[in-house]
Design a protein around this motif. Structure first.
Motif, PDB file in Angstrom:
ATOM      1  N   GLU A  99       0.840  -1.185   0.000  1.00  0.00           N
ATOM      2  CA  GLU A  99       0.000   0.000   0.000  1.00  0.00           C
ATOM      3  C   GLU A  99       0.877   1.237   0.000  1.00  0.00           C
ATOM      4  OE1 GLU A  99      -2.995  -0.089   3.003  1.00  0.00           O
ATOM      5  OE2 GLU A  99      -3.353  -2.220   2.713  1.00  0.00           O
ATOM      6  N   ASN A 101       1.505   5.081   0.776  1.00  0.00           N
ATOM      7  CA  ASN A 101       1.081   6.143   1.663  1.00  0.00           C
ATOM      8  C   ASN A 101       1.821   7.407   1.227  1.00  0.00           C
ATOM      9  OD1 ASN A 101       0.216   7.749   3.690  1.00  0.00           O
ATOM     10  ND2 ASN A 101       1.124   6.558   5.351  1.00  0.00           N
ATOM     11  N   GLY A 104       2.392  10.214   3.886  1.00  0.00           N
ATOM     12  CA  GLY A 104       3.421   9.811   4.836  1.00  0.00           C
ATOM     13  C   GLY A 104       4.817   9.874   4.237  1.00  0.00           C
TER      14      GLY A 104
END
Length: 145
Positions: A99, A101, A104
């Motif tokens: 995944e 991000n 982030g």
């Protein structure tokens, strides 16, 4: 353009070309093929790997003999072994997914920079004021009397 500047320019261009050629050679000699995890397991059972490295999210294998296209390394995203065994029973091609991000990732690069810049800004501002040089807006102003 004088002769010395032209000479230095040719050194720069030659160095740049050599670096780009080295980079191209390095990338081509370390080609990594990304395959589904099920295919990775199949190649593992066939004994085609000389060495395998397992990390938290990925598994990477070095082939005993390079592929016809020159690929020497194969990588796959890891899948939970129990799930992999269940999927393998049905002959399904499966692979892991990571995944992303984005926020982030951006913050992990941006926040340390902002923290460093903020700390530097406050330390240097205090040092300049203690030296009697004034603030940032007084740069270039004459103090002659």
């Amino acid at each position: 353009m004088d002769k010395e500047a032209r000479f230095n320019l040719w050194y720069f261009i030659t160095a740049l070309v050599l670096i780009l050629l080295f980079q191209q050679w390095w990338i081509s000699s370390h080609q990594v093929e990304t395959v589904p995890y099920s295919e990775f397991q199949t190649r593992l059972e066939q004994g085609r790997f000389a060495r395998v490295e397992v990390s938290e999210r990925f598994i990477r294998g070095e082939l005993k003999t390079p592929e016809p296209d020159g690929t020497r390394f194969v990588t796959a995203t890891r899948v939970d072994p129990e799930i992999a065994e269940d999927l393998r029973q049905y002959g399904v091609t499966f692979s892991g997914a990571t995944e992303s991000n984005v926020i982030g990732d951006i913050l992990s690069w941006l926040l340390p920079f902002l923290l460093f810049f903020g700390l530097w800004f406050f330390l240097v501002r205090g040092l300049i004021e203690r030296q009697g040089m004034g603030g940032y807006m007084s740069v270039g102003k004459s103090k002659a009397k």
